[in-house]
Design a protein around this motif. Structure first.
Motif, PDB file in Angstrom:
ATOM      1  N   VAL A 165       0.758  -1.027   0.037  1.00  0.00           N
ATOM      2  CA  VAL A 165       0.144  -0.086   0.028  1.00  0.00           C
ATOM      3  C   VAL A 165       0.692   1.317   0.153  1.00  0.00           C
ATOM      4  CG1 VAL A 165      -0.208   0.349   2.372  1.00  0.00           C
ATOM      5  CG2 VAL A 165      -2.064   0.858   1.034  1.00  0.00           C
ATOM      6  N   LYS A 166       2.058   0.977   0.623  1.00  0.00           N
ATOM      7  CA  LYS A 166       3.186   2.065   0.509  1.00  0.00           C
ATOM      8  C   LYS A 166       3.504   2.741  -1.097  1.00  0.00           C
ATOM      9  CE  LYS A 166       7.049   3.497   2.962  1.00  0.00           C
ATOM     10  NZ  LYS A 166       8.287   3.275   2.510  1.00  0.00           N
ATOM     11  N   ASP A 167       3.384   1.976  -1.996  1.00  0.00           N
ATOM     12  CA  ASP A 167       3.515   2.309  -3.242  1.00  0.00           C
ATOM     13  C   ASP A 167       2.361   2.897  -4.111  1.00  0.00           C
ATOM     14  OD1 ASP A 167       6.259   1.726  -2.585  1.00  0.00           O
ATOM     15  OD2 ASP A 167       5.971  -0.340  -3.325  1.00  0.00           O
ATOM     16  N   VAL A 168       1.190   2.789  -3.357  1.00  0.00           N
ATOM     17  CA  VAL A 168       0.139   3.212  -4.056  1.00  0.00           C
ATOM     18  C   VAL A 168      -0.229   4.777  -3.808  1.00  0.00           C
ATOM     19  CG1 VAL A 168      -2.303   2.776  -4.537  1.00  0.00           C
ATOM     20  CG2 VAL A 168      -0.837   0.962  -3.977  1.00  0.00           C
ATOM     21  N   ASN A 169      -0.527   5.357  -4.650  1.00  0.00           N
ATOM     22  CA  ASN A 169      -0.868   6.826  -4.667  1.00  0.00           C
ATOM     23  C   ASN A 169      -2.042   7.187  -5.377  1.00  0.00           C
ATOM     24  OD1 ASN A 169      -0.226   9.504  -3.893  1.00  0.00           O
ATOM     25  ND2 ASN A 169       1.923   9.029  -4.381  1.00  0.00           N
ATOM     26  N   SER A 170      -3.150   7.503  -4.771  1.00  0.00           N
ATOM     27  CA  SER A 170      -4.555   7.819  -5.671  1.00  0.00           C
ATOM     28  C   SER A 170      -5.168   8.959  -4.953  1.00  0.00           C
ATOM     29  CB  SER A 170      -5.433   6.605  -5.514  1.00  0.00           C
ATOM     30  OG  SER A 170      -5.769   6.870  -4.386  1.00  0.00           O
ATOM     31  N   PHE A 171      -6.169   9.609  -6.025  1.00  0.00           N
ATOM     32  CA  PHE A 171      -6.431  10.840  -5.761  1.00  0.00           C
ATOM     33  C   PHE A 171      -8.099  10.526  -5.706  1.00  0.00           C
ATOM     34  CE2 PHE A 171      -2.799  13.930  -6.170  1.00  0.00           C
ATOM     35  CZ  PHE A 171      -3.370  14.853  -5.007  1.00  0.00           C
ATOM     36  N   VAL A 172      -8.623  11.177  -4.867  1.00  0.00           N
ATOM     37  CA  VAL A 172     -10.271  11.388  -4.781  1.00  0.00           C
ATOM     38  C   VAL A 172     -10.788  12.722  -4.919  1.00  0.00           C
ATOM     39  CG1 VAL A 172     -12.701  10.752  -3.991  1.00  0.00           C
ATOM     40  CG2 VAL A 172     -10.589   8.965  -4.030  1.00  0.00           C
ATOM     41  N   LEU A 173     -11.140  13.316  -5.699  1.00  0.00           N
ATOM     42  CA  LEU A 173     -11.701  14.746  -5.863  1.00  0.00           C
ATOM     43  C   LEU A 173     -13.156  14.852  -5.646  1.00  0.00           C
ATOM     44  CD1 LEU A 173      -9.608  16.021  -8.895  1.00  0.00           C
ATOM     45  CD2 LEU A 173      -8.852  15.698  -6.322  1.00  0.00           C
ATOM     46  N   GLY A 174     -13.596  16.133  -5.423  1.00  0.00           N
ATOM     47  CA  GLY A 174     -15.161  16.586  -5.551  1.00  0.00           C
ATOM     48  C   GLY A 174     -15.488  16.483  -4.140  1.00  0.00           C
ATOM     49  N   VAL A 189       0.958   3.385  -9.127  1.00  0.00           N
ATOM     50  CA  VAL A 189       1.831   2.487  -8.237  1.00  0.00           C
ATOM     51  C   VAL A 189       3.241   2.807  -8.490  1.00  0.00           C
ATOM     52  CG1 VAL A 189       2.396  -0.052  -7.644  1.00  0.00           C
ATOM     53  CG2 VAL A 189      -0.095   0.595  -8.179  1.00  0.00           C
ATOM     54  N   SER A 190       3.954   3.414  -7.689  1.00  0.00           N
ATOM     55  CA  SER A 190       5.290   3.814  -7.793  1.00  0.00           C
ATOM     56  C   SER A 190       5.434   4.654  -9.215  1.00  0.00           C
ATOM     57  CB  SER A 190       6.446   2.569  -7.648  1.00  0.00           C
ATOM     58  OG  SER A 190       6.584   2.394  -6.405  1.00  0.00           O
ATOM     59  N   GLY A 191       4.430   5.187  -9.485  1.00  0.00           N
ATOM     60  CA  GLY A 191       4.599   6.128 -10.713  1.00  0.00           C
ATOM     61  C   GLY A 191       3.858   5.507 -11.728  1.00  0.00           C
ATOM     62  N   ILE A 192       3.721   4.207 -11.792  1.00  0.00           N
ATOM     63  CA  ILE A 192       3.056   3.421 -12.815  1.00  0.00           C
ATOM     64  C   ILE A 192       1.762   3.632 -12.911  1.00  0.00           C
ATOM     65  CG2 ILE A 192       2.899   1.290 -14.120  1.00  0.00           C
ATOM     66  CD1 ILE A 192       5.169   0.200 -12.099  1.00  0.00           C
ATOM     67  N   PRO A 193       1.188   4.278 -13.901  1.00  0.00           N
ATOM     68  CA  PRO A 193      -0.310   4.650 -14.054  1.00  0.00           C
ATOM     69  C   PRO A 193      -1.149   3.111 -13.973  1.00  0.00           C
ATOM     70  CG  PRO A 193       0.844   5.806 -15.776  1.00  0.00           C
ATOM     71  CD  PRO A 193       1.725   4.557 -15.216  1.00  0.00           C
ATOM     72  N   VAL A 194      -2.584   3.278 -13.292  1.00  0.00           N
ATOM     73  CA  VAL A 194      -3.278   2.159 -13.238  1.00  0.00           C
ATOM     74  C   VAL A 194      -3.616   1.649 -14.694  1.00  0.00           C
ATOM     75  CG1 VAL A 194      -5.783   1.455 -12.891  1.00  0.00           C
ATOM     76  CG2 VAL A 194      -4.441   2.992 -11.249  1.00  0.00           C
ATOM     77  N   SER A 195      -3.799   2.562 -15.828  1.00  0.00           N
ATOM     78  CA  SER A 195      -3.963   1.968 -17.209  1.00  0.00           C
ATOM     79  C   SER A 195      -2.991   1.137 -17.557  1.00  0.00           C
ATOM     80  CB  SER A 195      -4.266   3.432 -17.934  1.00  0.00           C
ATOM     81  OG  SER A 195      -3.240   4.114 -17.975  1.00  0.00           O
ATOM     82  N   ASP A 196      -1.815   1.343 -17.448  1.00  0.00           N
ATOM     83  CA  ASP A 196      -0.533   0.729 -17.722  1.00  0.00           C
ATOM     84  C   ASP A 196      -0.701  -0.593 -16.872  1.00  0.00           C
ATOM     85  OD1 ASP A 196       0.236   2.934 -18.895  1.00  0.00           O
ATOM     86  OD2 ASP A 196       2.351   2.801 -18.378  1.00  0.00           O
ATOM     87  N   LEU A 197      -1.073  -0.407 -15.743  1.00  0.00           N
ATOM     88  CA  LEU A 197      -1.203  -1.891 -14.925  1.00  0.00           C
ATOM     89  C   LEU A 197      -2.105  -2.953 -15.370  1.00  0.00           C
ATOM     90  CD1 LEU A 197      -0.726  -0.428 -11.651  1.00  0.00           C
ATOM     91  CD2 LEU A 197       0.868  -2.193 -12.360  1.00  0.00           C
ATOM     92  N   ILE A 198      -3.367  -2.234 -16.043  1.00  0.00           N
ATOM     93  CA  ILE A 198      -4.382  -2.995 -16.521  1.00  0.00           C
ATOM     94  C   ILE A 198      -3.860  -3.644 -17.934  1.00  0.00           C
ATOM     95  CG2 ILE A 198      -6.548  -2.876 -17.747  1.00  0.00           C
ATOM     96  CD1 ILE A 198      -7.297  -0.686 -15.790  1.00  0.00           C
ATOM     97  N   ALA A 199      -3.059  -2.781 -18.577  1.00  0.00           N
ATOM     98  CA  ALA A 199      -2.403  -3.180 -20.060  1.00  0.00           C
ATOM     99  C   ALA A 199      -1.412  -4.615 -19.617  1.00  0.00           C
ATOM    100  CB  ALA A 199      -1.796  -2.313 -20.582  1.00  0.00           C
TER     101      ALA A 199
END
Ligand SMILES: NC(=O)C1=CN([C@@H]2O[C@H](COP(=O)(O)OP(=O)(O)OC[C@H]3O[C@@H](n4cnc5c(N)ncnc54)[C@H](O)[C@@H]3O)[C@@H](O)[C@H]2O)C=CC1
Ligand SMILES: O=C([O-])CC(=O)C(=O)O
Length: 320
Positions: A165-174, A189-199
């Protein structure tokens, strides 16, 4: 150097947890304030007796008198009522608005130089009203929700990707309601976008969409399980992170409800956005670029907050 003073308005589930964390972290002396006689005093005595075991010297006192918050450096407000199963956060508006009036006046009269973090729900409307009632500068009054909502999102993402969890960075707005906006584009995750992790096959878009939805209803999930109230450990932890950034001038970039004056196309509303918190309070509001989908979702969330302010103004004419 004199110890800092932390005043906690509301000595319920979150208030007690805040006091415990603040003492363990040595943030300063602590005053727990509540309208119920005995509760803040009892919790203060119980918490003080952790001191010899943990080795903290913080002075922890309980009070029913606003005079005792005088000179507070940080004030965290949890006074009011929490929801129960079947209720929405917005159902708390009428009752908690009256509480914000009393709290705002108490702060204005006794600790006008404090940095104030509001937690009471419905958050975005209550922090706005608290600022109005207290008359403090907008930069010294913020709402806690984004840190909590992002922590929930990060927790679910870490479980999904099976990473620390230390390497996960996320933003919730609104706004802090069912329309909140978890922003996938800024979640990594350590700078890797979620879309890349999905790919790369770590997850699928469908599973991530379900996590976004679970994050949005994260508070309600816990209310449904607890049945007698709402989450308090993670909310308290989140507010303490904000207090630490102010007290130690850390200049952390945190999502929080801040007063917008045109940013994101929003004026005179408190809404969750990334801000920098340092010794001057809200030192900067960061305007990140959003996809069209995120912009649309944010607009829906902002409209929900606007509706709550209309309700506040209808209840209390002094806010109109
Ligand atoms: N912003 C966020 O992310 C979150 C917000 N919340 C909200 O925080 C608030 C507090 O939650 P809990 O601590 O779990 O509730 P709680 O019911 O355990 O504690 C609330 C305390 O406020 C006190 N209180 C009521 N009226 C007061 C007044 N006029 N002045 C001073 N104290 C007063 C009560 O006596 C009680 O001790 C609720 O409104 C809840 O919905 C809860 C979790 C997360
Ligand atoms: O859900 C609630 O009523 C309390 C809250 O705001 C949260 O835990 O996010």
């Amino acid at each position: 150097m004199a110890r800092k003073k932390i005043a906690l308005i509301g000595a319920g589930n979150i208030g007690g947890t805040l006091a415990h964390l603040a003492a363990l972290k040595g943030l300063g002396d602590i005053v727990l304030f509540d309208v119920v006689e005995g509760v803040p005093q009892g919790k203060a005595l119980d918490l003080s007796q952790c001191g010899p075991v943990e080795g903290f010297d913080a002075r922890i006192t309980g009070s029913n008198d606003y005079a005792d918050i005088a000179g507070a450096d940080v004030i965290i407000v949890t006074a009011g009522v929490a929801r129960k199963p079947g209720m929405s956060r917005d159902d708390l508006l009428g009752i908690n608005l009256k509480v914000m009036k009393a709290v705002g006046e108490g702060i204005a009269a006794n600790a006008p130089d404090a940095f104030v973090i509001c937690i009471t729900n419905p958050l975005d409307a209550m922090v706005w009203a608290l600022r109005e009632f207290s008359g403090l500068p907008h930069t010294k009054v913020v709402g806690m929700a984004g840190v909590l909502d992002s922590a929930r999102f990060s927790h679910f993402l870490a479980e999904e990707f099976q990473v620390s969890v230390k390497d996960v960075n996320s933003f919730v707005l609104g706004g802090h309601g069912d329309t909140m906006v978890p922003v996938l584009e800024y979640s990594t995750v350590s700078g890797i976008p979620v879309s890349d992790l999905i790919a790369m096959g770590f997850s699928t878009r469908e599973r991530i969409d379900a996590i976004v939805q679970r994050t949005r209803s994260g508070g309600g999930e816990i209310v449904g399980l607890l049945k007698t109230g709402s989450a308090f450990y993670a909310p308290a932890t989140s507010a303490i992170a904000m207090a630490e950034s102010y007290l130690y001038d850390k200049k952390r970039v945190l999502p929080a409800a801040a007063h917008l004056t045109g940013q994101y196309g929003v004026d005179d509303l408190y809404v969750g956005v990334p801000i920098i918190i340092g010794k001057d309070g809200v030192e900067k509001i960061i305007e990140i670029s959003l996809t069209d989908e995120a912009k649309t979702n944010l607009a829906v969330s902002v409209d929900a907050v606007k509706e709550l302010l209309v309700a506040c103004k209808a209840i209390d004419g002094s806010l109109a």
